[in-house]
Design a protein around this motif. Structure first.
Motif, mmCIF file in Angstrom:
data_model
loop_
_atom_site.group_PDB
_atom_site.id
_atom_site.type_symbol
_atom_site.label_atom_id
_atom_site.label_comp_id
_atom_site.label_asym_id
_atom_site.label_seq_id
_atom_site.Cartn_x
_atom_site.Cartn_y
_atom_site.Cartn_z
ATOM 1 N N ARG A 1 0.841 -1.195 0.000
ATOM 2 C CA ARG A 1 0.000 0.000 0.000
ATOM 3 C C ARG A 1 0.872 1.239 0.000
ATOM 4 O O ARG A 1 1.795 1.371 0.803
ATOM 5 C CB ARG A 1 -0.910 -0.001 1.224
ATOM 6 C CG ARG A 1 -1.814 1.220 1.257
ATOM 7 C CD ARG A 1 -3.023 1.029 2.130
ATOM 8 N NE ARG A 1 -3.820 -0.107 1.742
ATOM 9 C CZ ARG A 1 -4.675 -0.144 0.721
ATOM 10 N NH1 ARG A 1 -4.838 0.927 -0.022
ATOM 11 N NH2 ARG A 1 -5.366 -1.210 0.439
ATOM 12 N N THR A 2 0.586 2.149 -0.937
ATOM 13 C CA THR A 2 1.322 3.415 -1.029
ATOM 14 C C THR A 2 0.423 4.627 -0.861
ATOM 15 O O THR A 2 0.906 5.741 -0.728
ATOM 16 C CB THR A 2 2.041 3.532 -2.389
ATOM 17 O OG1 THR A 2 1.083 3.381 -3.431
ATOM 18 C CG2 THR A 2 3.137 2.490 -2.525
ATOM 19 N N ALA A 3 -0.885 4.425 -0.894
ATOM 20 C CA ALA A 3 -1.819 5.552 -0.772
ATOM 21 C C ALA A 3 -3.176 5.050 -0.328
ATOM 22 O O ALA A 3 -3.455 3.866 -0.327
ATOM 23 C CB ALA A 3 -1.963 6.266 -2.118
ATOM 24 N N VAL A 4 -4.009 5.995 0.033
ATOM 25 C CA VAL A 4 -5.416 5.729 0.315
ATOM 26 C C VAL A 4 -6.202 6.729 -0.516
ATOM 27 O O VAL A 4 -6.363 7.873 -0.139
ATOM 28 C CB VAL A 4 -5.740 5.869 1.817
ATOM 29 C CG1 VAL A 4 -7.198 5.607 2.079
ATOM 30 C CG2 VAL A 4 -4.878 4.912 2.640
ATOM 31 N N PRO B 1 -9.115 -0.964 2.967
ATOM 32 C CA PRO B 1 -9.637 -2.040 3.814
ATOM 33 C C PRO B 1 -9.363 -1.731 5.279
ATOM 34 O O PRO B 1 -8.358 -1.077 5.598
ATOM 35 C CB PRO B 1 -8.859 -3.267 3.351
ATOM 36 C CG PRO B 1 -8.430 -2.936 1.965
ATOM 37 C CD PRO B 1 -8.197 -1.451 1.959
ATOM 38 N N SER B 2 -10.207 -2.166 6.126
ATOM 39 C CA SER B 2 -10.089 -1.891 7.554
ATOM 40 C C SER B 2 -8.698 -2.229 8.080
ATOM 41 O O SER B 2 -8.221 -3.347 7.927
ATOM 42 C CB SER B 2 -11.134 -2.696 8.325
ATOM 43 O OG SER B 2 -11.003 -2.456 9.697
ATOM 44 N N GLY B 3 -8.038 -1.265 8.654
ATOM 45 C CA GLY B 3 -6.738 -1.475 9.266
ATOM 46 C C GLY B 3 -5.556 -1.436 8.321
ATOM 47 O O GLY B 3 -4.422 -1.513 8.757
ATOM 48 N N ALA B 4 -5.768 -1.342 7.001
ATOM 49 C CA ALA B 4 -4.651 -1.312 6.057
ATOM 50 C C ALA B 4 -4.027 0.085 6.043
ATOM 51 O O ALA B 4 -4.730 1.079 5.929
ATOM 52 C CB ALA B 4 -5.111 -1.701 4.661
ATOM 53 N N ALA B 5 -2.705 0.132 6.184
ATOM 54 C CA ALA B 5 -1.996 1.409 6.238
ATOM 55 C C ALA B 5 -0.910 1.452 5.168
ATOM 56 O O ALA B 5 -0.536 0.422 4.611
ATOM 57 C CB ALA B 5 -1.367 1.584 7.617
ATOM 58 N N ILE B 6 -0.399 2.626 4.899
ATOM 59 C CA ILE B 6 0.694 2.769 3.944
ATOM 60 C C ILE B 6 1.879 1.933 4.428
ATOM 61 O O ILE B 6 2.250 1.977 5.597
ATOM 62 C CB ILE B 6 1.080 4.253 3.783
ATOM 63 C CG1 ILE B 6 -0.061 4.990 3.070
ATOM 64 C CG2 ILE B 6 2.393 4.410 3.041
ATOM 65 C CD1 ILE B 6 0.120 6.468 2.951
ATOM 66 N N GLY B 7 2.433 1.128 3.511
ATOM 67 C CA GLY B 7 3.534 0.235 3.840
ATOM 68 C C GLY B 7 3.110 -1.180 4.170
ATOM 69 O O GLY B 7 3.958 -2.041 4.365
ATOM 70 N N ASP B 8 1.802 -1.461 4.205
ATOM 71 C CA ASP B 8 1.316 -2.821 4.485
ATOM 72 C C ASP B 8 1.349 -3.678 3.230
ATOM 73 O O ASP B 8 1.186 -3.182 2.115
ATOM 74 C CB ASP B 8 -0.123 -2.796 5.009
ATOM 75 C CG ASP B 8 -0.225 -2.374 6.452
ATOM 76 O OD1 ASP B 8 0.821 -2.299 7.137
ATOM 77 O OD2 ASP B 8 -1.350 -2.121 6.913
ATOM 78 N N PHE B 9 1.533 -4.989 3.424
ATOM 79 C CA PHE B 9 1.445 -5.946 2.326
ATOM 80 C C PHE B 9 -0.008 -6.317 2.097
ATOM 81 O O PHE B 9 -0.807 -6.377 3.046
ATOM 82 C CB PHE B 9 2.214 -7.234 2.663
ATOM 83 C CG PHE B 9 3.698 -7.072 2.669
ATOM 84 C CD1 PHE B 9 4.404 -6.908 1.487
ATOM 85 C CD2 PHE B 9 4.403 -7.101 3.854
ATOM 86 C CE1 PHE B 9 5.782 -6.771 1.490
ATOM 87 C CE2 PHE B 9 5.779 -6.966 3.875
ATOM 88 C CZ PHE B 9 6.476 -6.799 2.688
ATOM 89 N N GLY B 10 -0.372 -6.615 0.845
ATOM 90 C CA GLY B 10 -1.723 -7.038 0.509
ATOM 91 C C GLY B 10 -1.719 -8.017 -0.638
ATOM 92 O O GLY B 10 -0.685 -8.269 -1.270
#
Length: 172
Positions: A118-121, A127-136
């Motif tokens: 994740r690089t942006a919102v 998705p709930s709880g997903a932040a910049i820098g998270d894997f998906g």
């Protein structure tokens, strides 16, 4: 002892834990003085100075140097030793190639599928709880980038932990 206390599935471990031995390549680099905390199991980039920082909103797939490994160190806050982090100026162990357990913040990974960071919102959606820098594990155009040197190696367990394999090194 009732049979219900014996589980029928095993979790994949804790984020940052090496999951396959024999093919791993790792390095230790200092965390940049201006960096925020790098969580165990989080993606990192290597700077031209030899320091590392957490993968951020402006980074691209070719910046991905590896995953911060979970190593034994004194606890910052008891009892959260399994979900620890590296602070500024601390030595950070990074997995450059091999298998590692990480948290999958969104999507459902499957063996051989694409890994996203994740690089942006965009438009406030995430998705709930997903932040910049998270894997998906699913592409959200505009919100993430696909890694070219990593694949998912498992599905997720009950804690959203999955195995990720870094196929080749991009860090030095």
């Amino acid at each position: 002892m009732p049979g219900s206390v014996i589980g029928i599935t095993l979790p994949y471990g804790y984020p940052g834990q090496i999951s396959r031995h024999g093919d791993e390549i790792s390095r230790t680099r200092p965390v940049d003085a201006a960096s925020g905390n790098i969580m165990f199991g989080g993606p990192v980039i290597q700077n031209s100075t030899g320091t590392v920082t957490a993968f951020g909103a402006t980074n691209v797939a070719s910046d991905f140097a590896g995953v911060a490994m979970r190593k034994v160190k004194s606890a910052k806050v008891y009892p959260y030793q399994n979900y620890g982090y590296y602070s500024a100026n601390e030595p950070c162990d990074i997995l450059l190639r091999g298998g590692v357990s990480v948290k999958c913040a969104w999507g459902t990974p499957s063996v051989g599928s694409t890994v996203y960071i994740r690089t942006a919102v965009v438009n406030g959606t995430s998705p709930s709880g997903a932040a910049i820098g998270d894997f998906g594990a699913s592409n959200e155009s505009g919100n993430c980038i696909a890694l070219t040197n990593a694949k998912w190696s498992s599905d997720i367990d009950a804690r959203n932990v999955a195995e990720l394999t870094i196929l080749n090194r991009q860090g030095v």
